[in-house]
Motif scaffolding. Sequence first.
Motif: not given
Length: 244
Positions: A187, A189, A207-208
């Motif tokens: 998660g 960024q 993506t988390d």
Amino acid sequence: MFKEKIDTNNLPKHIAITMDGNGRWAKTKGKFRIFGHKSGVKAVRDTVEGAAEIGIDFLTLYAFSTENWDRPKKEVDALMSLLVSTINKETTTLMDNNIKLTAIGDLNSLPKKCQEELQESIEKTKNNTRTTVILALSYSSRWEILNAIKQIVKEGIKEDQVNENLFSQYLTTKGVPNPELLIRTSGEQRISNFLLWQIAYSELYFTDVLWPDFRREDLFEAIVKYQIRERRFGKTSEQIKEEN
Ligand code: IPE
Ligand code: IPE
Ligand code: MG
């Protein structure tokens, strides 16, 4: 299943992954951070096999940054010994899958045992041809760029000879195409000093999923999502459609 949705004629040649979230994964399980790192090895194995399975030429894995040396000594030591044991154990997996191992970063700063284990695996797998796995270890992109500049100056290269192509030859990724796709798990960024020059036009995918939970299906999903994007390189959408 994302694998069936992949267009095999439009595969990225090079995928880079920032494997993040081991510590948080362990915390959710009430375990120590190092348990997260250990659990991340399975994710590495599955992702590497998945990349080889579909025919990705290069897979760069960000495993340890220069900045990570500033973590508590206990964690750094544990990570280094995990690295040694993993390389040792996984060389068989690499051989079985015809995968070549290489490494980028300030490798001389790694503990001796680590350097030896790494060199041994690199040597053993050097003639493998399916996929090249590039481990980024003690890696920092600014360090790499500064090193390139120093080298260029040292060699007395003339100003008018310096261009993008020449500069790329002085980076640790020499001979490797720029990654079309950069994936970061957990998660977060941000780039965290990874391949700054090389990702100028990469597609970024966040993506988390925490790294220890990442599997080849997650890689395939990222590729499918990458393939539906339109890469314009500064041009208009109409131009791109005309070219295709
Ligand atoms: C990534 O997971 C592994 C390394 C940086 C070595 P982290 O250890 O950064 O896990 P989080 O981000 O603290 O969850
Ligand atoms: C980036 O993760 C480096 C690796 C995955 C090896 P970090 O967890 O160290 O990055 P920051 O500190 O969140 O930017
Ligand atoms: Mg992290």
